[in-house]
Design a protein around this motif. Structure first.
Motif, PDB file in Angstrom:
ATOM      1  N   SER A 109      -1.767   6.109   4.341  1.00 36.75           N
ATOM      2  CA  SER A 109      -0.687   5.440   5.076  1.00 36.75           C
ATOM      3  C   SER A 109      -1.181   4.920   6.426  1.00 36.75           C
ATOM      4  O   SER A 109      -0.719   3.884   6.899  1.00 36.75           O
ATOM      5  CB  SER A 109       0.513   6.368   5.249  1.00 36.75           C
ATOM      6  OG  SER A 109       0.166   7.520   5.970  1.00 36.75           O
ATOM      7  N   GLN A 112      -2.644   1.724   5.885  1.00 30.77           N
ATOM      8  CA  GLN A 112      -1.573   0.859   5.358  1.00 30.77           C
ATOM      9  C   GLN A 112      -1.929   0.228   4.017  1.00 30.77           C
ATOM     10  O   GLN A 112      -1.386  -0.805   3.638  1.00 30.77           O
ATOM     11  CB  GLN A 112      -1.177  -0.205   6.372  1.00 30.77           C
ATOM     12  CG  GLN A 112      -0.621   0.377   7.644  1.00 30.77           C
ATOM     13  CD  GLN A 112      -0.217  -0.676   8.642  1.00 30.77           C
ATOM     14  OE1 GLN A 112      -0.408  -1.867   8.456  1.00 30.77           O
ATOM     15  NE2 GLN A 112       0.374  -0.232   9.730  1.00 30.77           N
ATOM     16  N   SER A 115       0.986   0.004   1.434  1.00 32.17           N
ATOM     17  CA  SER A 115       1.942  -1.096   1.567  1.00 32.17           C
ATOM     18  C   SER A 115       1.275  -2.455   1.333  1.00 32.17           C
ATOM     19  O   SER A 115       1.925  -3.391   0.873  1.00 32.17           O
ATOM     20  CB  SER A 115       2.619  -1.066   2.941  1.00 32.17           C
ATOM     21  OG  SER A 115       1.670  -1.164   3.967  1.00 32.17           O
TER      22      SER A 115
END
Length: 162
Positions: A109, A112, A115
């Motif tokens: 995360s 990133q 995403s």
């Protein structure tokens, strides 16, 4: 072509890079075709394989020995991190009902990647659920074996250049 029977110094780096990308490809086939969903530690190992591939392929593109030595050194360190991740996944994380907010989850995360490329880098299962076998061998041991081979190839490249 040189008459020397030894492989050119870039060849091991190219082989390691291609094999690492093939490993990620195999993991994606396992995920999207055979519904073997990855946990955070699985995804972290994908990230490490991609990093090794990038380092090796970029290092192989340079003719300078220093660039190839640097690439092999970094690839060896990344492979050792992969070994640690695979061992941690098998012996610690797979025994846990939840692997949420572990180091692997924080790294993914933080980068990133989950995403940016969710089909490749988003964890979709708990570590216990992701503990599956392929031909009777835990999937994380396949990954471990490949990281060991990558480390050996990188260290062999360094030893040859020394």
């Amino acid at each position: 072509m040189a008459s020397n029977a030894r492989l050119p110094s870039a060849t091991p780096l190219v082989i390691v890079g291609v094999v690492c990308l093939a490993a990620v490809g195999a993991a994606l086939v396992s995920q999207h075709v055979f519904d073997m969903q990855p946990c955070p530690w699985c995804v972290l190992q994908r990230v490490i394989f991609v990093a090794i591939a990038i380092v090796c392929l970029v290092g192989a593109a340079f003719r300078a020995g220093a660039a190839r030595i640097g690439a092999a050194s970094l690839a060896a360190l990344l492979a050792m991190a992969g070994i640690a991740a695979a061992l941690w996944q098998h012996f610690k994380a797979a025994a846990s009902a939840s692997c949420n907010l572990t180091l692997a989850d924080k790294i993914i995360s933080g980068l990133q990647l989950d995403s940016l490329l969710p089909d490749v880098f988003a964890p979709r299962a708990s570590c216990a659920d992701a503990a599956v076998s392929l031909f009777g061998i835990p999937y994380d041991f396949w990954s471990l074996a490949l990281f060991v081979l990558c480390a050996a190839a990188a260290l062999s490249t360094l030893r040859r250049r020394a």
